[in-house]
Design an enzyme around this catalytic site. Sequence first.
Site, mmCIF file in Angstrom:
data_model
loop_
_atom_site.group_PDB
_atom_site.id
_atom_site.type_symbol
_atom_site.label_atom_id
_atom_site.label_comp_id
_atom_site.label_asym_id
_atom_site.label_seq_id
_atom_site.Cartn_x
_atom_site.Cartn_y
_atom_site.Cartn_z
ATOM 1 N N SER A 44 0.827 -1.212 0.000
ATOM 2 C CA SER A 44 0.000 0.000 0.000
ATOM 3 C C SER A 44 0.863 1.264 0.000
ATOM 4 O O SER A 44 2.036 1.241 0.368
ATOM 5 C CB SER A 44 -0.871 -0.039 1.279
ATOM 6 O OG SER A 44 -1.624 1.139 1.415
ATOM 7 N N TYR A 97 2.836 7.998 17.853
ATOM 8 C CA TYR A 97 3.366 8.048 16.484
ATOM 9 C C TYR A 97 4.603 8.944 16.403
ATOM 10 O O TYR A 97 5.646 8.538 15.877
ATOM 11 C CB TYR A 97 2.274 8.543 15.530
ATOM 12 C CG TYR A 97 2.682 8.536 14.074
ATOM 13 C CD1 TYR A 97 2.807 7.344 13.367
ATOM 14 C CD2 TYR A 97 2.945 9.722 13.397
ATOM 15 C CE1 TYR A 97 3.179 7.333 12.032
ATOM 16 C CE2 TYR A 97 3.310 9.720 12.058
ATOM 17 C CZ TYR A 97 3.431 8.518 11.384
ATOM 18 O OH TYR A 97 3.800 8.513 10.056
HETATM 19 N N1 LIG Z 1 0.826 8.845 4.481
HETATM 20 C C1 LIG Z 1 1.343 9.775 5.243
HETATM 21 O O1 LIG Z 1 0.754 10.862 5.420
HETATM 22 C C2 LIG Z 1 2.675 9.580 5.908
HETATM 23 C C3 LIG Z 1 3.306 10.717 6.444
HETATM 24 C C4 LIG Z 1 4.535 10.562 7.077
HETATM 25 C C5 LIG Z 1 5.117 9.307 7.178
HETATM 26 N N2 LIG Z 1 4.484 8.223 6.661
HETATM 27 C C6 LIG Z 1 5.127 6.922 6.842
HETATM 28 O O2 LIG Z 1 5.325 6.303 5.588
HETATM 29 C C7 LIG Z 1 5.253 4.882 5.748
HETATM 30 C C8 LIG Z 1 4.256 4.324 4.742
HETATM 31 O O3 LIG Z 1 2.989 4.880 5.033
HETATM 32 P P1 LIG Z 1 1.786 4.844 3.988
HETATM 33 O O4 LIG Z 1 1.172 6.168 4.028
HETATM 34 O O5 LIG Z 1 2.257 4.251 2.720
HETATM 35 O O6 LIG Z 1 0.805 3.845 4.774
HETATM 36 P P2 LIG Z 1 -0.135 2.667 4.253
HETATM 37 O O7 LIG Z 1 -1.051 2.378 5.386
HETATM 38 O O8 LIG Z 1 -0.708 3.002 2.919
HETATM 39 O O9 LIG Z 1 0.901 1.455 4.053
HETATM 40 C C9 LIG Z 1 1.574 0.884 5.149
HETATM 41 C C10 LIG Z 1 1.781 -0.603 4.879
HETATM 42 O O10 LIG Z 1 2.486 -1.152 6.000
HETATM 43 C C11 LIG Z 1 1.970 -2.469 6.205
HETATM 44 N N3 LIG Z 1 2.204 -2.913 7.570
HETATM 45 C C12 LIG Z 1 1.658 -2.423 8.705
HETATM 46 N N4 LIG Z 1 2.061 -3.155 9.755
HETATM 47 C C13 LIG Z 1 2.896 -4.101 9.281
HETATM 48 C C14 LIG Z 1 3.621 -5.162 9.874
HETATM 49 N N5 LIG Z 1 3.556 -5.407 11.199
HETATM 50 N N6 LIG Z 1 4.384 -5.945 9.083
HETATM 51 C C15 LIG Z 1 4.425 -5.743 7.744
HETATM 52 N N7 LIG Z 1 3.746 -4.771 7.111
HETATM 53 C C16 LIG Z 1 2.986 -3.959 7.879
HETATM 54 C C17 LIG Z 1 0.470 -2.328 5.927
HETATM 55 O O11 LIG Z 1 -0.140 -3.589 5.661
HETATM 56 C C18 LIG Z 1 0.456 -1.384 4.735
HETATM 57 O O12 LIG Z 1 0.437 -2.095 3.522
HETATM 58 C C19 LIG Z 1 4.880 4.629 7.200
HETATM 59 O O13 LIG Z 1 6.044 4.329 7.941
HETATM 60 C C20 LIG Z 1 4.290 5.952 7.647
HETATM 61 O O14 LIG Z 1 4.419 6.157 9.036
HETATM 62 C C21 LIG Z 1 3.281 8.323 6.020
#
Ligand SMILES: NC(=O)c1ccc[n+]([C@@H]2O[C@H](COP(=O)([O-])OP(=O)(O)OC[C@H]3O[C@@H](n4cnc5c(N)ncnc54)[C@H](O)[C@@H]3O)[C@@H](O)[C@H]2O)c1
Length: 251
Positions: A17, A157
């Site tokens: 994702s 977080y």
């Molecule tokens: N989207 C935002 O606004 C944002 C902002 C800052 C940082 N981030 C960081 O970017 C990264 C990706 O976020 P995203 O927005 O793509 O989120 P998302 O929810 O779209 O994707 C995260 C993925 O991590 C997987 N995941 C969760 N727990 C897991 C586990 N225990 N083992 C294996 N896989 C696991 C989920 O199944 C999911 O597919 C994260 O670390 C998030 O904290 C996101």
Amino acid sequence: MNARFDDKVALVTGAASGIGREVVLRLAREGARVACVDLNAERLAATLADAGLGERGIALSCDVTDADNVDATVAKVVSQFGRIDILVNSAGIADPNGRRLHEIPLDAWDMVQNVNVRGMFMMKRSVIPHMLESGGGAIVNLGSVGSFRATVRASSYVTSKGAVLMMTKAAAIDYAKDNIRVNAVCPGTINTEILAQASLETMQMLLGRAPQGRLGEAEEVASLIAFLVSDEARHINGGSYLIDGGRCAGG
Ligand SMILES: NC(=O)c1ccc[n+]([C@@H]2O[C@H](COP(=O)([O-])OP(=O)(O)OC[C@H]3O[C@@H](n4cnc5c(N)ncnc54)[C@H](O)[C@@H]3O)[C@@H](O)[C@H]2O)c1
């Protein structure tokens, strides 16, 4: 002309994702062999198919909080592709409940730290010996704007994302002489499913503070990550790179 990641093997967590998925698509387009790792096996298969990786790809269902699962996953990647040159740690979760610190149950606190910090540590701990053996590598960890500044009702977080920054710096200096680079990418609010449980009020607040009047897109973050793990970034190590449309610049 050779593509940027010809001959490279990448392991991407959170590949089912959002940002992780876009990183897979980008690295695949530019020639890499990619191991796609996530909890969500069904959506992982979709990433693999959409990336058109064929024999250059493998989808591995793995919980990054489970040490045995992580070690077995990394072993499978090495047995399939022989090496790991690139690691992108994108698996991550937020506590969707928007609670103040004293209201957070211990299990909810632990869950966020386990995925975002411990899981990232275990993935690096398992991959780095293979990078040492093959002569180097590049790692990108997903931090956040929350690595630098707190937001209300997000203490679990932002604590985890602060830890990601220091883990990045510590690993960068531990392995600098081994030709392994470690950097953090710190997005602002990106339009992915991590926001799926945010209320309308939260979404309005997030948009209201976005200087460009829009959220970021996962593919924009993937472009920065692809640069950082490429050889063009060979002198970039231990850094943290905001990608937030100007949100931390002021205003
Ligand atoms: N989207 C935002 O606004 C944002 C902002 C800052 C940082 N981030 C960081 O970017 C990264 C990706 O976020 P995203 O927005 O793509 O989120 P998302 O929810 O779209 O994707 C995260 C993925 O991590 C997987 N995941 C969760 N727990 C897991 C586990 N225990 N083992 C294996 N896989 C696991 C989920 O199944 C999911 O597919 C994260 O670390 C998030 O904290 C996101």
